[in-house]
Design an enzyme around this catalytic site. Structure first.
Site, mmCIF file in Angstrom:
data_model
loop_
_atom_site.group_PDB
_atom_site.id
_atom_site.type_symbol
_atom_site.label_atom_id
_atom_site.label_comp_id
_atom_site.label_asym_id
_atom_site.label_seq_id
_atom_site.Cartn_x
_atom_site.Cartn_y
_atom_site.Cartn_z
ATOM 1 N N GLU A 90 1.185 -0.873 14.082
ATOM 2 C CA GLU A 90 0.488 -0.117 13.144
ATOM 3 C C GLU A 90 -1.053 -0.012 13.808
ATOM 4 O OE1 GLU A 90 0.034 -1.188 9.013
ATOM 5 O OE2 GLU A 90 2.089 -1.195 8.966
ATOM 6 N N TYR A 96 -6.522 -2.625 13.114
ATOM 7 C CA TYR A 96 -7.313 -1.640 12.504
ATOM 8 C C TYR A 96 -8.849 -1.761 12.838
ATOM 9 C CZ TYR A 96 -3.361 -0.026 9.922
ATOM 10 O OH TYR A 96 -1.987 0.236 9.521
ATOM 11 N N GLU A 140 3.311 -7.936 7.576
ATOM 12 C CA GLU A 140 1.984 -8.625 7.531
ATOM 13 C C GLU A 140 2.210 -9.651 6.274
ATOM 14 O OE1 GLU A 140 -0.978 -5.781 6.557
ATOM 15 O OE2 GLU A 140 -0.888 -5.030 8.608
ATOM 16 N N ASP A 180 0.741 -1.176 0.257
ATOM 17 C CA ASP A 180 -0.031 0.039 0.127
ATOM 18 C C ASP A 180 0.841 1.315 -0.083
ATOM 19 O OD1 ASP A 180 -2.470 1.650 0.277
ATOM 20 O OD2 ASP A 180 -2.238 1.651 2.553
HETATM 21 C C1 GCB Z 1 -1.365 -2.242 6.722
HETATM 22 C C2 GCB Z 1 -0.159 -2.171 6.191
HETATM 23 C C3 GCB Z 1 0.135 -0.864 5.506
HETATM 24 C C4 GCB Z 1 -0.817 -0.138 4.998
HETATM 25 C C5 GCB Z 1 -2.084 -0.157 6.120
HETATM 26 C C6 GCB Z 1 -3.212 0.674 5.822
HETATM 27 O O1 GCB Z 1 -1.754 -3.144 7.451
HETATM 28 O O2 GCB Z 1 0.981 -2.571 6.662
HETATM 29 O O3 GCB Z 1 1.117 -1.015 4.531
HETATM 30 O O4 GCB Z 1 -0.585 1.304 4.572
HETATM 31 O O5 GCB Z 1 -2.282 -1.326 6.521
HETATM 32 O O6 GCB Z 1 -3.487 1.934 5.949
HETATM 33 O O7 GCB Z 1 -3.982 -0.169 5.204
#
Ligand code: GCB
Length: 600
Positions: A505, A469, A414, A160
């Site tokens: 993250e 997330y 990941e 991403d």
């Molecule tokens: C993740 C990835 C990261 C993405 C992020 C997102 O889990 O490790 O590279 O940018 O999510 O913002 O979706």
């Protein structure tokens, strides 16, 4: 692999500036054989994609060519002359006049060639560098090139962030004597008040009997604190002032090679004396529990893409300091070595990551592509992918092993850790990293589908790094459920493994300037409240040893329907303006800094 440095026995020239540039489609078949027939000039260092107002260049898949001439300084006669490319994303080939001198695959680490026999001091030489941005199943990171009905080749990838390409870091010409210090490996430790510095010097170019080494360690005031006359030695420093988070105190190790009374080569290496250990659920630096506050970052900015820029680098560190951050992860590839030098000098703690991102077909949704397929199979990520991955680990550790700021290697971001095939893929890589550097803990950044009850590989590592997330990709807009799920999961990990947990993250896409009195994903208030909710959970769980938000700043991605001109999870905008959450975080982190509370 030593960073080139100018000194009493060595010279260094950066070949930064404007180079002639052409896409392979516009260049002759063998572009290195003569002057590139182009009027296009391209800055180095910079990714080439966004510099010109040209869609063909922006979207180009395949080789591009850079070329310039340089006068080899007159005084370089008799020296060993080396050409070094700090990074060519993702494959590079270098020609000196008509001759290929080096080829390298892997976009974020340096490579070099001894070109002594190809050049003459005082004369001009033509340097041509080809750079290819193609990614396949067998590159790190992986990707696939497709050809559309229009005959145009397109690069697909599962990470991403935008697949910026070109010469994003410096190209350098440097000299060493013919008898020279090829490499130095320093491992430090702390025993009560004594600093321990284990040094191994790799000297080349002469008979070992003729090379007499001298190691001299000085403190920052220039006072000698230890010496030795061996290529492998343990230096001990009584009452050593240590390298600490927030206090980048550096000693200097001077390595000299003598021929009789004459110094034939000399190299000065900055050394931070510190220890790193994992004990139970604690991450210890110098024996003290350390709590990571900071970010996952990217090398990313407008126009230059991933091009290294000192002004931007210093500004980013200044903003991190303003916030009370003490650490960051080099997501999702090794950064320019200048970034680590800066972190060393300023006491910022770094988790150093390989470019192994996107090894996961199980992740659904538009961000990563795929969904539901197996990743570690002979057709997908196979033994050759693993070989490329191993190579990136070797090169990463070779370049960064002496940086005190680097406290942990992150071997992957990941990957699919739920598959049977993940363990045979991971195990040899973990073994390799441990063999190359037994002194630093290892981790990998875990995605949500591999939890404490079905992750097949986490026991191979020292620290559990989690990317989560809840409240964004799951439970969107519902921070109450998100916090409950997060807490339940973190407690599960803490119960199952006696290892520290670091959140590498968590975050929400946030449009700067979008405000709401309601619970409104994408608003600045939602990002702030999301972070608050996560922090309240972290503060309840003892095994959590850190919080690194995704992301420091907004960054560019490939085009996609869930990305509006890139990923907006920055706490700062792409041009480094704070969103509301930056101020809230600053309050939390500067308070923690002030009380010295490094544990939650
Ligand atoms: C993740 C990835 C990261 C993405 C992020 C997102 O889990 O490790 O590279 O940018 O999510 O913002 O979706």
């Amino acid at each position: 692999m030593l960073k080139p440095r100018a000194g009493t026995t060595r010279d260094l020239i950066d070949l930064d500036g404007l180079w002639a540039f052409a896409l392979s489609d516009d260049a002759p078949a063998e572009p290195w054989m003569s002057s590139l027939p182009t009027s296009v000039e391209m800055p180095v260092p910079a990714s080439y994609n966004d510099v010109l107002a040209d869609q063909r260049v922006h979207d180009h898949v395949g080789w591009v060519w850079y070329q310039r001439t340089v006068f080899v300084p007159r005084g370089w006669d008799g020296a060993r002359i080396v050409l070094r490319v700090e990074a060519a994303t993702h494959e590079g080939v270098v020609y000196v006049d008509d001759t290929e001198v080096v080829r390298h695959v892997g976009g974020y680490l340096p490579f070099e060639a001894d070109i002594t026999d190809r050049v003459t001091a005082g004369e001009e030489v033509r340097i041509t560098i080809g750079v290819n941005n193609e990614l396949t199943n067998e590159t790190i990171p992986p990707g696939a090139v497709t050809t559309g009905p229009d005959g145009v080749r397109r690069q697909m990838y599962r990470h991403d962030f935008y697949n910026y390409a070109g010469l994003a870091r410096s190209v350098r010409l440097y000299t060493t004597p013919t008898v020279f210090v090829r490499d130095i490996t320093v491992v430090t430790d702390v025993d009560a008040l004594t600093g321990i510095v284990d040094v191994v010097v790799d000297a080349q170019g002469g008979e070992p009997a003729d090379i007499v080494p001298r190691l001299t360690l000085t403190d920052a005031a220039g006072d000698v604190v230890a010496t030795a006359d061996e290529t492998a030695a343990r230096l001990e420093v009584a009452n050593a002032r240590l390298w600490q988070p927030g206090d980048g105190y550096l000693h200097t190790l001077r390595v000299e090679l003598f021929d009789g009374d004459t110094v034939v080569d000399r190299y000065d290496l900055p050394v931070g004396i510190r220890s790193v250990r994992v004990e139970g659920q604690r991450f210890l630096i110098n024996g003290e529990p350390f709590y990571f506050r900071g970010f996952g970052k990217h090398e990313d900015s407008a126009v230059r893409g991933k091009g290294h820029d000192d002004a931007l680098m210093v500004h980013d560190f200044a903003l991190m300091k303003w916030m009370g951050a003490n650490s960051f992860r080099t997501a999702h590839y090794p950064y320019d070595e200048a970034v680590l030098d800066y972190a060393d000098r300023h006491g910022i703690v770094v988790i150093d990551e390989t470019p192994a991102v996107g090894l996961n077909l199980g992740l659904g949704g538009g961000v990563h592509g795929g969904g539901g397929q197996l990743s570690f199979t002979p057709e997908m990520f196979n033994d050759r992918t693993r070989d490329a991955h191993a190579q990136s680990i070797r090169e990463l550790i070779a370049r960064d092993k002496n940086h005190p700021s680097v406290v942990m290697w992150c071997l992957l971001n990941e990957p699919d850790a739920t598959e049977d095939g993940s363990r045979p893929y991971f195990q040899p890589l973990v073994d390799l990293a441990r063999e190359l550097d037994p002194s630093r803990p290892l981790t990998y950044a875990n995605e949500f589908r591999a939890s404490f009850d079905n992750d097949r590989v986490v026991d191979l590592f020292d620290v559990i790094c989690l990317n989560r997330y809840y409240g964004w990709y799951q439970n969107t807009g519902d921070l109450v459920t998100a916090a409950a799920r997060l807490e339940e999961e973190l407690r599960g990990w803490a119960r199952t493994y006696d290892k520290p947990i670091l959140m590498t993250e968590y975050g929400t896409d946030t449009v700067a300037g979008l405000h709401s009195v309601l619970v409104q994903p994408w608003s600045e208030e939602y990002q702030r409240d999301f972070l608050d909710a996560y922090h309240a959970v972290f503060d309840k769980i003892d095994a959590v040893v850190g919080e690194q938000i995704w992301n420091f700043a907004d960054f560019q991605t490939s085009a996609g329907i869930i990305r509006v001109d890139g990923n907006k999870k920055g706490v700062f905008t792409r041009d480094r303006r704070p969103k509301a959450s930056a101020h809230a975080l600053r309050a939390r982190w500067t308070a923690a800094e002030a009380t010295g509370s490094e544990t939650s």
